[in-house]
Design a protein around this motif. Sequence first.
Motif, PDB file in Angstrom:
ATOM      1  N   ARG A 186      -0.711  13.302  -6.279  1.00  0.00           N
ATOM      2  CA  ARG A 186      -2.022  13.102  -6.909  1.00  0.00           C
ATOM      3  C   ARG A 186      -2.120  11.719  -7.536  1.00  0.00           C
ATOM      4  O   ARG A 186      -3.100  10.998  -7.347  1.00  0.00           O
ATOM      5  CB  ARG A 186      -2.286  14.168  -7.971  1.00  0.00           C
ATOM      6  N   VAL A 187      -1.071  11.316  -8.264  1.00  0.00           N
ATOM      7  CA  VAL A 187      -1.054   9.995  -8.906  1.00  0.00           C
ATOM      8  C   VAL A 187      -1.090   8.899  -7.838  1.00  0.00           C
ATOM      9  O   VAL A 187      -1.855   7.929  -7.951  1.00  0.00           O
ATOM     10  CB  VAL A 187       0.172   9.843  -9.827  1.00  0.00           C
ATOM     11  N   ALA A 188      -0.275   9.032  -6.807  1.00  0.00           N
ATOM     12  CA  ALA A 188      -0.243   8.029  -5.739  1.00  0.00           C
ATOM     13  C   ALA A 188      -1.602   7.909  -5.057  1.00  0.00           C
ATOM     14  O   ALA A 188      -2.068   6.801  -4.766  1.00  0.00           O
ATOM     15  CB  ALA A 188       0.843   8.379  -4.731  1.00  0.00           C
ATOM     16  N   THR A 218       0.822  -1.209   0.000  1.00  0.00           N
ATOM     17  CA  THR A 218       0.000   0.000   0.000  1.00  0.00           C
ATOM     18  C   THR A 218       0.860   1.265   0.000  1.00  0.00           C
ATOM     19  O   THR A 218       0.337   2.365   0.100  1.00  0.00           O
ATOM     20  CB  THR A 218      -0.950   0.037   1.209  1.00  0.00           C
ATOM     21  N   ALA A 219       2.162   1.088  -0.112  1.00  0.00           N
ATOM     22  CA  ALA A 219       3.101   2.216  -0.113  1.00  0.00           C
ATOM     23  C   ALA A 219       3.506   2.579  -1.540  1.00  0.00           C
ATOM     24  O   ALA A 219       3.575   1.722  -2.416  1.00  0.00           O
ATOM     25  CB  ALA A 219       4.343   1.864   0.698  1.00  0.00           C
ATOM     26  N   THR A 220       3.768   3.854  -1.738  1.00  0.00           N
ATOM     27  CA  THR A 220       4.234   4.349  -3.033  1.00  0.00           C
ATOM     28  C   THR A 220       5.429   5.255  -2.810  1.00  0.00           C
ATOM     29  O   THR A 220       5.393   6.124  -1.941  1.00  0.00           O
ATOM     30  CB  THR A 220       3.127   5.133  -3.760  1.00  0.00           C
ATOM     31  N   ILE A 221       6.476   5.038  -3.590  1.00  0.00           N
ATOM     32  CA  ILE A 221       7.596   5.962  -3.637  1.00  0.00           C
ATOM     33  C   ILE A 221       7.319   6.938  -4.769  1.00  0.00           C
ATOM     34  O   ILE A 221       7.000   6.529  -5.887  1.00  0.00           O
ATOM     35  CB  ILE A 221       8.934   5.236  -3.887  1.00  0.00           C
ATOM     36  N   VAL A 222       7.430   8.227  -4.476  1.00  0.00           N
ATOM     37  CA  VAL A 222       7.259   9.281  -5.475  1.00  0.00           C
ATOM     38  C   VAL A 222       8.607   9.956  -5.670  1.00  0.00           C
ATOM     39  O   VAL A 222       9.185  10.471  -4.715  1.00  0.00           O
ATOM     40  CB  VAL A 222       6.201  10.319  -5.045  1.00  0.00           C
ATOM     41  N   SER A 247      13.606  -4.734  -0.398  1.00  0.00           N
ATOM     42  CA  SER A 247      12.809  -5.830   0.112  1.00  0.00           C
ATOM     43  C   SER A 247      12.375  -5.466   1.534  1.00  0.00           C
ATOM     44  O   SER A 247      13.241  -5.257   2.394  1.00  0.00           O
ATOM     45  CB  SER A 247      13.611  -7.122   0.116  1.00  0.00           C
ATOM     46  N   PRO A 248      11.083  -5.361   1.761  1.00  0.00           N
ATOM     47  CA  PRO A 248      10.007  -5.562   0.798  1.00  0.00           C
ATOM     48  C   PRO A 248       9.890  -4.370  -0.145  1.00  0.00           C
ATOM     49  O   PRO A 248      10.293  -3.257   0.195  1.00  0.00           O
ATOM     50  CB  PRO A 248       8.760  -5.688   1.670  1.00  0.00           C
ATOM     51  N   ALA A 249       9.361  -4.623  -1.295  1.00  0.00           N
ATOM     52  CA  ALA A 249       9.184  -3.580  -2.301  1.00  0.00           C
ATOM     53  C   ALA A 249       7.860  -2.860  -2.073  1.00  0.00           C
ATOM     54  O   ALA A 249       6.886  -3.466  -1.637  1.00  0.00           O
ATOM     55  CB  ALA A 249       9.199  -4.196  -3.693  1.00  0.00           C
ATOM     56  N   PRO A 250       7.809  -1.574  -2.401  1.00  0.00           N
ATOM     57  CA  PRO A 250       6.530  -0.867  -2.306  1.00  0.00           C
ATOM     58  C   PRO A 250       5.590  -1.332  -3.414  1.00  0.00           C
ATOM     59  O   PRO A 250       6.014  -1.921  -4.397  1.00  0.00           O
ATOM     60  CB  PRO A 250       6.930   0.596  -2.504  1.00  0.00           C
ATOM     61  N   GLY A 251       4.329  -1.007  -3.262  1.00  0.00           N
ATOM     62  CA  GLY A 251       3.341  -1.385  -4.282  1.00  0.00           C
ATOM     63  C   GLY A 251       3.524  -0.640  -5.585  1.00  0.00           C
ATOM     64  O   GLY A 251       3.288  -1.193  -6.654  1.00  0.00           O
ATOM     65  N   HIS A 252       3.962   0.619  -5.492  1.00  0.00           N
ATOM     66  CA  HIS A 252       4.121   1.446  -6.683  1.00  0.00           C
ATOM     67  C   HIS A 252       5.347   2.335  -6.564  1.00  0.00           C
ATOM     68  O   HIS A 252       5.738   2.724  -5.465  1.00  0.00           O
ATOM     69  CB  HIS A 252       2.909   2.363  -6.887  1.00  0.00           C
ATOM     70  N   LEU A 253       5.876   2.683  -7.714  1.00  0.00           N
ATOM     71  CA  LEU A 253       6.907   3.705  -7.843  1.00  0.00           C
ATOM     72  C   LEU A 253       6.394   4.694  -8.875  1.00  0.00           C
ATOM     73  O   LEU A 253       6.140   4.326 -10.022  1.00  0.00           O
ATOM     74  CB  LEU A 253       8.237   3.105  -8.310  1.00  0.00           C
ATOM     75  N   VAL A 254       6.212   5.950  -8.457  1.00  0.00           N
ATOM     76  CA  VAL A 254       5.758   7.002  -9.362  1.00  0.00           C
ATOM     77  C   VAL A 254       6.957   7.901  -9.641  1.00  0.00           C
ATOM     78  O   VAL A 254       7.535   8.471  -8.716  1.00  0.00           O
ATOM     79  CB  VAL A 254       4.604   7.822  -8.753  1.00  0.00           C
TER      80      VAL A 254
END
Length: 106
Positions: A85-87, A8-12, A33-40
């Motif tokens: 906003r994207v995250a 549920t984490a995102t790196i922006v 590790s662990p990897a975030p759900g998203h990278l924006v």
Amino acid sequence: MSTFDATTATIVVVTYNRTHLLTRLLESIERMSPAPGHLVIVDNASTDDTTAVVEAFRDRLPTELVYRRLDTNTGGSGGFSEGVRVAYDLGSQWLWLMDDDVEVVS
């Protein structure tokens, strides 16, 4: 009390014409590790090979990559505004905001 779930984490990341630094950052995210759900990644209208560098990492990263290239350089605040906003639209519960000149250690 909720517990942290990396998915549920995102790196922006906001970047502008610094692919040598962005490459090092993406290499460090590749090892997370662990990897975030998203990278924006928000590209603030770079004029170098930023798009090619980002695309070269797309299949290497352990997370979903969302790339936004802005038409004009909006500065750090504009880039982070777009990234947040994207995250948010992705449903992220946790955000980690960073410039392109850092590396993560896991």
